[in-house]
Design a protein around this motif. Structure first.
Motif, short mmCIF file in Angstrom:
data_model
loop_
_atom_site.label_atom_id
_atom_site.label_comp_id
_atom_site.label_asym_id
_atom_site.label_seq_id
_atom_site.Cartn_x
_atom_site.Cartn_y
_atom_site.Cartn_z
N ARG A 26 37.32 43.98 41.02
CA ARG A 26 36.00 44.59 40.74
C ARG A 26 35.96 45.34 39.43
N VAL A 75 41.72 52.99 39.43
CA VAL A 75 41.55 52.65 40.85
C VAL A 75 42.91 52.59 41.54
N GLU A 82 38.69 47.11 47.16
CA GLU A 82 37.52 47.85 47.66
C GLU A 82 36.79 47.06 48.75
N ARG A 96 37.40 56.25 55.83
CA ARG A 96 36.73 55.92 54.57
C ARG A 96 35.57 54.96 54.80
#
Lengths: 243, 322
Positions: free
Chosen positions: A105, A115, A153, A184
């Motif tokens: 991503r 990330v 993700e 999360r």
């Protein structure tokens, strides 16, 4: 429903590994797939992940038909997975392994690195960031696979025996990690042999036997289901008696 | 990278090499080392970084060499003007060969590339337009500076050095980018790479296209310098094998591995050729075989790996001493 798998069958040559199994997973759930060896849960799992498309049946993920979609299309759609036998990129460092996931991503190196650092901290691997992945032991590899998957993700995480082969102390750490992943907002489907894990983690257990779903419900109730006892534990009992 | 001073030193030595000696043999050796480093570095993009061991890169080398001399023979162009043509043709061949063969894994992929390369060699040996078994010649006397036909090896040395520098800079950039990570993931395992969203076939093809283009350029440069190509010198399997060995000896999948491999292997080869003359070509094969055995047995990571472990051992030693 986040994931709807309808009447999946998977035939290898003359062998029917999965015969008409269905599974619905709602957003935010932790679902456990259990069953004795050879029950077809890993095959079913690989169908869901796109690794091995089902012979018949349909799979919808986030409203889209992904029955025949490739593994990379699954990753792009937001479904990440780990493997039963961990396959980490041995020559790369732990951080680089995670960056491969992050590049899905984030096209730029700096963003992917950011990330990866965040995921490494979340999974408690930050102190191993520059270690060669090939030098990790089994618990480290399993954790790294989870970290790498998280870096893509995902909306949903498929864990294939992510806790097998760990010591009781490591299992506790891993359970705690899976809980935090759910917090999360990531939906989790977990294939597991260890009953304790399913009992303490899953909100719902789905029991496989000979390629079919024979029971489904709260883990406590499922464990007491006579059919499950016969298929799963009963089989084991018989072997014990014979021995 | 902490090794920049060393890299700079190496560059200065290589750049100064032909000026340090007046021996034409040694000057020529420098140019040949660089040429071999170009082709091995080009191979390294696919074989090293992506882990797809092609033993058929002679196709692209030959396409470059033939393109240069075909353009000269049939259109009267300076041979170097055929280089872009060769690169385009090579990328086309790469797309045609790569698409089906990338579905094969490991040894099966390598064998398929050998088959494709042998096919090309036999084809070239039977097409009159390509000079058939006799081959093609470059300009016998330079018509202009553009023919890049020099008696001294020194101009070639700097031409090759420029191309190698460009290729290594590109490789370095690639290695740090998304593509570098994706290729390393593919080398690590197709299945895991795909699960992380890596479009494996597409990235293998990107690596092959880039690799084929630069291998072809190496072939064109070879034709420009030597001024001759025939099926064996342009498309022989030994050309493919040499790229693999040079890269593997230095360290496949590392930036400077192929250059290091060329610095070790090419002088060895040229010296045995000079010592044993025409009958010495067999000795080259023996050396190649011995190197394959030694690398496979003791250092699958090549010299780069040896260097790395020496450095870590040195550091550990230093830490212990302190």
């Amino acid at each position: 429903m986040l994931l709807e798998a309808r009447d999946l069958t998977k035939v290898f040559g003359g062998f029917r590994a999965v015969g008409g199994a269905s599974l619905d997973v709602a957003e935010g759930e932790i679902v456990g797939l259990i069953g004795p060896n050879g029950a077809g849960k890993s095959t079913f799992f690989n169908c869901l992940a796109g690794d091995n498309p089902p012979t018949t049946g349909t799979i919808r993920f986030r409203g889209q038909d992904v029955t025949k979609a490739t593994p990379e299309a699954h990753a792009r759609a937001g479904m990440a997975r780990t493997f039963q036998v961990p396959v980490t990129f041995e020559d790369m460092s732990v951080a680089e392994n995670v960056m491969v996931g992050a590049f899905l991503r984030h096209g730029h190196r700096a963003a992917a690195r950011r990330v990866a650092e965040e995921v490494l901290a979340f999974t408690g691997l930050d102190h191993l960031a520059d270690t060669r992945a090939g030098s990790l032991g089994t618990p480290g590899r399993k954790r790294l696979e989870i970290a790498r998957a998280l870096a893509t993700e995902p909306v949903m995480l498929l864990l294939d025996e992510a806790l097998a082969g760990l010591t009781p102390a490591e299992v506790r750490l891993a359970i705690e990690l899976v809980r935090r992943i759910q917090q999360r907002g990531i939906t989790i489907v977990i294939v597991e042999h260890i009953m304790e894990v399913i009992l303490s983690l899953a909100e719902r257990a789905v029991v496989f036997h000979q390629g079919r779903v024979i029971a489904e419900g709260a883990p406590r109730d499922v464990v007491d289901n006579p059919e499950v006892v016969a298929a799963y534990l009963g089989h084991h009992m018989k072997r014990v008696r014979r021995g | 990278m902490k090794q920049w001073p060393l890299v700079l030193l190496g560059f200065v030595v290589i750049a100064a090499w032909p000026l340090l000696t007046s021996d034409v043999f040694l000057q020529r050796l420098g140019a040949l080392v660089l040429l071999s480093a170009i082709s091995a570095s080009a191979w390294n993009l696919l074989g090293g970084y992506a882990g797809q061991v092609s033993v058929g890169h002679s196709v692209y080398f030959g396409a470059g060499a033939y393109a240069s001399l075909v353009c000269f023979t049939h259109f009267g162009w300076p041979p170097i003007a055929g280089a872009p043509v060769g690169m385009l043709v090579s990328m086309l061949i790469a797309a045609v060969v790569g698409t089906p063969t990338f579905r094969l894994r490991g040894h099966y992929f390598s064998m398929a590339t050998i088959a494709a390369a042998e096919l090309a060699r036999i084809l070239a040996a039977n097409v009159p337009l390509l000079g058939a078994a006799v081959g093609l010649m470059g300009p016998p006397v330079p018509r202009s500076a553009w023919d890049l036909s020099f008696i001294s090896p020194i101009p070639y040395h700097y031409l090759f050095l420029a191309v190698l520098t460009l290729l290594l800079a590109l490789t370095w950039q690639m290695q740090r980018s998304k593509m570098g990570f994706y290729l390393a993931a593919i080398r690590g395992g197709d299945r895991a790479a795909r699960s992380l969203g890596v479009p494996v076939l597409r990235y293998k093809l990107y690596a092959l296209l880039l690799s084929a283009a630069f291998t072809s350029l190496a072939g064109s440069l070879y034709a420009v310098m030597i001024g001759f190509v025939d099926p064996d010198s342009g498309l022989g399997i030994l050309i493919s094998v040499k790229m693999v060995i040079v890269a593997a000896l230095g360290g496949a999948g590392t930036l400077f591995g192929p250059l290091v491999g060329a610095i070790i292997l090419i002088p060895l080869e040229e010296t045995t050729n000079a010592m044993f003359g025409g009958s010495g070509t067999g000795v080259t094969f023996i050396i190649y075989g011995a190197i394959i055995v030694l690398i496979a047995r003791f250092r699958p990571g090549g010299v780069a790996d040896l260097w790395h472990s020496l450095i870590t051992r040195g550091r550990r030693g230093a830490a212990r001493g302190a």
